[in-house]
Design a protein around this motif. Structure first.
Motif, mmCIF file in Angstrom:
data_model
loop_
_atom_site.group_PDB
_atom_site.id
_atom_site.type_symbol
_atom_site.label_atom_id
_atom_site.label_comp_id
_atom_site.label_asym_id
_atom_site.label_seq_id
_atom_site.Cartn_x
_atom_site.Cartn_y
_atom_site.Cartn_z
ATOM 1 N N ASP A 44 22.981 34.358 -27.285
ATOM 2 C CA ASP A 44 22.840 35.558 -26.746
ATOM 3 C C ASP A 44 21.726 35.690 -25.779
ATOM 4 O O ASP A 44 20.468 35.547 -26.076
ATOM 5 C CB ASP A 44 22.467 36.558 -28.021
ATOM 6 C CG ASP A 44 22.623 38.159 -27.748
ATOM 7 O OD1 ASP A 44 22.089 38.526 -26.578
ATOM 8 O OD2 ASP A 44 23.247 38.643 -28.439
ATOM 9 N N VAL A 45 22.047 35.851 -24.536
ATOM 10 C CA VAL A 45 20.978 35.823 -23.400
ATOM 11 C C VAL A 45 19.755 37.113 -23.717
ATOM 12 O O VAL A 45 18.647 36.676 -23.509
ATOM 13 C CB VAL A 45 21.531 35.872 -21.901
ATOM 14 C CG1 VAL A 45 20.284 36.035 -20.737
ATOM 15 C CG2 VAL A 45 22.245 34.778 -21.611
ATOM 16 N N ALA A 46 20.260 38.091 -23.954
ATOM 17 C CA ALA A 46 19.469 39.272 -24.204
ATOM 18 C C ALA A 46 18.444 38.994 -25.439
ATOM 19 O O ALA A 46 17.131 39.319 -25.401
ATOM 20 C CB ALA A 46 20.235 40.737 -24.283
ATOM 21 N N ARG A 47 19.196 38.463 -26.689
ATOM 22 C CA ARG A 47 18.179 38.329 -27.780
ATOM 23 C C ARG A 47 17.260 37.115 -27.273
ATOM 24 O O ARG A 47 16.149 37.263 -27.550
ATOM 25 C CB ARG A 47 19.298 37.707 -28.825
ATOM 26 C CG ARG A 47 18.363 37.395 -30.167
ATOM 27 C CD ARG A 47 19.253 36.625 -31.258
ATOM 28 N NE ARG A 47 19.892 35.501 -30.719
ATOM 29 C CZ ARG A 47 20.551 34.627 -31.598
ATOM 30 N NH1 ARG A 47 20.826 34.888 -32.611
ATOM 31 N NH2 ARG A 47 20.935 33.486 -31.082
ATOM 32 N N SER A 48 17.571 36.216 -26.625
ATOM 33 C CA SER A 48 16.584 34.874 -26.404
ATOM 34 C C SER A 48 15.559 35.466 -25.352
ATOM 35 O O SER A 48 14.409 35.180 -25.715
ATOM 36 C CB SER A 48 17.353 33.894 -25.790
ATOM 37 O OG SER A 48 18.105 33.268 -26.721
ATOM 38 N N ARG A 79 20.890 31.397 -19.770
ATOM 39 C CA ARG A 79 22.380 31.729 -19.563
ATOM 40 C C ARG A 79 23.134 31.435 -20.599
ATOM 41 O O ARG A 79 22.867 30.427 -21.652
ATOM 42 C CB ARG A 79 22.795 30.690 -18.332
ATOM 43 C CG ARG A 79 22.990 29.258 -18.688
ATOM 44 C CD ARG A 79 23.297 28.659 -17.289
ATOM 45 N NE ARG A 79 23.676 27.212 -17.674
ATOM 46 C CZ ARG A 79 23.767 26.324 -16.581
ATOM 47 N NH1 ARG A 79 23.348 26.789 -15.394
ATOM 48 N NH2 ARG A 79 23.966 24.868 -16.870
ATOM 49 N N ARG A 80 24.177 32.008 -20.779
ATOM 50 C CA ARG A 80 25.131 31.740 -22.020
ATOM 51 C C ARG A 80 25.820 30.786 -22.080
ATOM 52 O O ARG A 80 26.471 30.189 -21.054
ATOM 53 C CB ARG A 80 26.025 33.300 -22.006
ATOM 54 C CG ARG A 80 27.105 33.274 -23.071
ATOM 55 C CD ARG A 80 26.738 33.782 -24.290
ATOM 56 N NE ARG A 80 27.665 33.817 -25.478
ATOM 57 C CZ ARG A 80 28.260 32.813 -25.944
ATOM 58 N NH1 ARG A 80 27.966 31.764 -25.860
ATOM 59 N NH2 ARG A 80 29.322 33.157 -26.962
ATOM 60 N N ASN A 81 26.055 30.030 -23.080
ATOM 61 C CA ASN A 81 26.787 29.102 -23.638
ATOM 62 C C ASN A 81 26.908 28.728 -25.038
ATOM 63 O O ASN A 81 25.827 29.053 -25.746
ATOM 64 C CB ASN A 81 26.400 27.986 -22.983
ATOM 65 C CG ASN A 81 27.341 26.550 -22.912
ATOM 66 O OD1 ASN A 81 28.464 27.147 -22.574
ATOM 67 N ND2 ASN A 81 27.027 25.605 -23.215
ATOM 68 N N ASP A 82 27.761 27.968 -25.417
ATOM 69 C CA ASP A 82 27.916 27.490 -26.881
ATOM 70 C C ASP A 82 28.601 26.235 -27.138
ATOM 71 O O ASP A 82 29.583 25.981 -26.444
ATOM 72 C CB ASP A 82 28.727 28.659 -27.708
ATOM 73 C CG ASP A 82 28.789 28.377 -29.316
ATOM 74 O OD1 ASP A 82 27.788 27.947 -29.651
ATOM 75 O OD2 ASP A 82 29.641 28.540 -29.904
ATOM 76 N N PRO A 83 27.865 25.334 -27.791
ATOM 77 C CA PRO A 83 26.702 25.440 -28.452
ATOM 78 C C PRO A 83 25.372 25.452 -27.512
ATOM 79 O O PRO A 83 25.109 25.192 -26.542
ATOM 80 C CB PRO A 83 26.468 24.316 -29.305
ATOM 81 C CG PRO A 83 27.222 23.180 -28.514
ATOM 82 C CD PRO A 83 28.316 23.899 -27.671
ATOM 83 N N TRP A 253 11.147 26.654 -34.336
ATOM 84 C CA TRP A 253 12.729 26.719 -34.026
ATOM 85 C C TRP A 253 12.911 28.150 -33.518
ATOM 86 O O TRP A 253 12.432 29.218 -33.926
ATOM 87 C CB TRP A 253 13.607 26.505 -34.910
ATOM 88 C CG TRP A 253 13.174 25.156 -35.608
ATOM 89 C CD1 TRP A 253 12.509 24.906 -36.750
ATOM 90 C CD2 TRP A 253 13.915 23.948 -35.273
ATOM 91 N NE1 TRP A 253 12.453 23.607 -36.843
ATOM 92 C CE2 TRP A 253 13.410 22.955 -36.076
ATOM 93 C CE3 TRP A 253 14.546 23.654 -34.060
ATOM 94 C CZ2 TRP A 253 13.656 21.628 -35.901
ATOM 95 C CZ3 TRP A 253 14.978 22.026 -33.967
ATOM 96 C CH2 TRP A 253 14.515 21.105 -34.803
ATOM 97 N N ASP A 254 13.600 28.275 -32.110
ATOM 98 C CA ASP A 254 13.788 29.716 -31.595
ATOM 99 C C ASP A 254 15.208 30.098 -32.278
ATOM 100 O O ASP A 254 15.450 29.493 -33.231
ATOM 101 C CB ASP A 254 13.982 29.640 -30.346
ATOM 102 C CG ASP A 254 15.129 29.023 -29.537
ATOM 103 O OD1 ASP A 254 16.093 28.502 -30.602
ATOM 104 O OD2 ASP A 254 15.474 29.270 -28.540
ATOM 105 N N PRO A 255 15.461 31.446 -31.988
ATOM 106 C CA PRO A 255 16.816 31.913 -32.676
ATOM 107 C C PRO A 255 17.991 31.145 -32.554
ATOM 108 O O PRO A 255 18.931 31.185 -33.188
ATOM 109 C CB PRO A 255 16.905 33.347 -32.184
ATOM 110 C CG PRO A 255 15.531 33.707 -31.695
ATOM 111 C CD PRO A 255 14.906 32.403 -31.104
ATOM 112 N N ASP A 256 18.080 30.298 -31.641
ATOM 113 C CA ASP A 256 19.203 29.327 -31.219
ATOM 114 C C ASP A 256 19.003 28.002 -32.134
ATOM 115 O O ASP A 256 19.713 27.209 -31.819
ATOM 116 C CB ASP A 256 19.577 29.215 -29.790
ATOM 117 C CG ASP A 256 20.221 30.646 -29.302
ATOM 118 O OD1 ASP A 256 21.465 30.857 -29.732
ATOM 119 O OD2 ASP A 256 19.264 31.287 -28.514
#
Length: 268
Positions: A44-48, A79-83, A253-256
């Motif tokens: 989530d780009v906005a969250r990060s 930028r958005r990506n998973d994982p 550790w960050d939120p991701d």
């Protein structure tokens, strides 16, 4: 002599040979100022962006679907990506001249590509980690095409610059040659890892543990002096998970789940 130690000793000799050849062939060896930026791929780009802005008080800029956060002399690109992962490293080059740099990379047998529309070249290691080579003032070029979304705010830390990246590789002996050629210098073996100092930054190469994937394992940001225990509590309140307290900083550790270190003096 232990076979593994013998192979590693041979690799060190090869590194010395590579760098000696580069010095002997002229002044086209890149002069790096340090890490220019990192590209983080997040859920989530906005969250990060909100998290890193709260922690570092960074301005948030936007260009298309990407956000940028200024960290002193460096910046983060989200930028958005998973994982989630740290996908790219940006290296600032003081003597950036595309034709000269291309010649250097070709001479060192490093396959390069040019980023469309940008003054940047990039190379990729065997594990898919890309290193972008850019002019030392690349933020000026980025900000000219981006829009400032929010101004700098009060923060937990005052960031100075990105100063260290930890990279785990498939084979330390083999992959160290790639980075020795790219950086134009040898690494120093310390505590089972190979360290490359360049400009105001350094790169730590280590062997990927069995069962884990290679790639960027952490990045470190140099900060101005602060009360570390109080700062750790504030990072936790902002959504980070504290990992290890150090004499001059700590990791979290960050939120991701990306691992970040902060410290007030360069790590030895």
């Amino acid at each position: 002599m232990n076979i593994r130690f013998g192979r590693f000793f041979l690799t060190i000799l090869m590194l010395l040979t590579l760098v000696g050849r580069a010095w002997a062939q002229g002044s086209d060896v890149p002069v790096y100022v340090g890490f220019d930026h990192l590209t983080l791929e997040v859920n989530d780009v906005a969250r990060s962006a909100d998290f890193y802005s709260r922690v570092f008080g960074a301005e948030v800029w936007q260009s298309g679907d990407e956000n940028y956060l200024v960290l002193g002399k460096s910046y983060l690109r989200l930028r958005r990506n998973d994982p989630p992962r740290v996908a790219q490293m940006g290296l600032g080059v003081q003597n950036y001249t595309p034709s000269t740099l291309q010649g250097y990379l070709e001479r060192e047998a490093l396959r390069w590509q040019a980023e469309a529309g940008d003054a940047a070249l990039w190379v990729e290691d065997r594990d898919g980690v890309r290193s972008f080579l850019l002019p030392a003032d690349s933020w000026a070029q980025v900000s000219a095409k981006a829009t400032r979304r929010s101004a700098a705010t009060d923060a937990i830390f005052k960031p100075l610059h990105l100063d260290e990246i930890g990279l785990s590789v498939t084979n330390l002996e083999v992959d160290s040659l790639f980075y020795a050629r790219l950086l134009g210098r040898t690494g120093v073996l310390q505590a089972g890892a190979l360290w490359f100092d360049f400009g105001n930054s350094r790169l730590r190469l280590s062997q990927t543990p069995v069962g884990q994937k290679p790639g960027v394992s952490y990045f470190s940001i140099l900060i101005a002096n602060t009360e570390l225990e109080e700062a750790a509590n504030a990072v936790f309140a902002a959504g980070g998970i504290i990992e290890t307290l150090l004499p001059n900083g700590f990791s979290f550790w960050d939120p991701d789940g990306l691992r970040v270190e902060v410290h007030t003096t360069p790590m030895l």
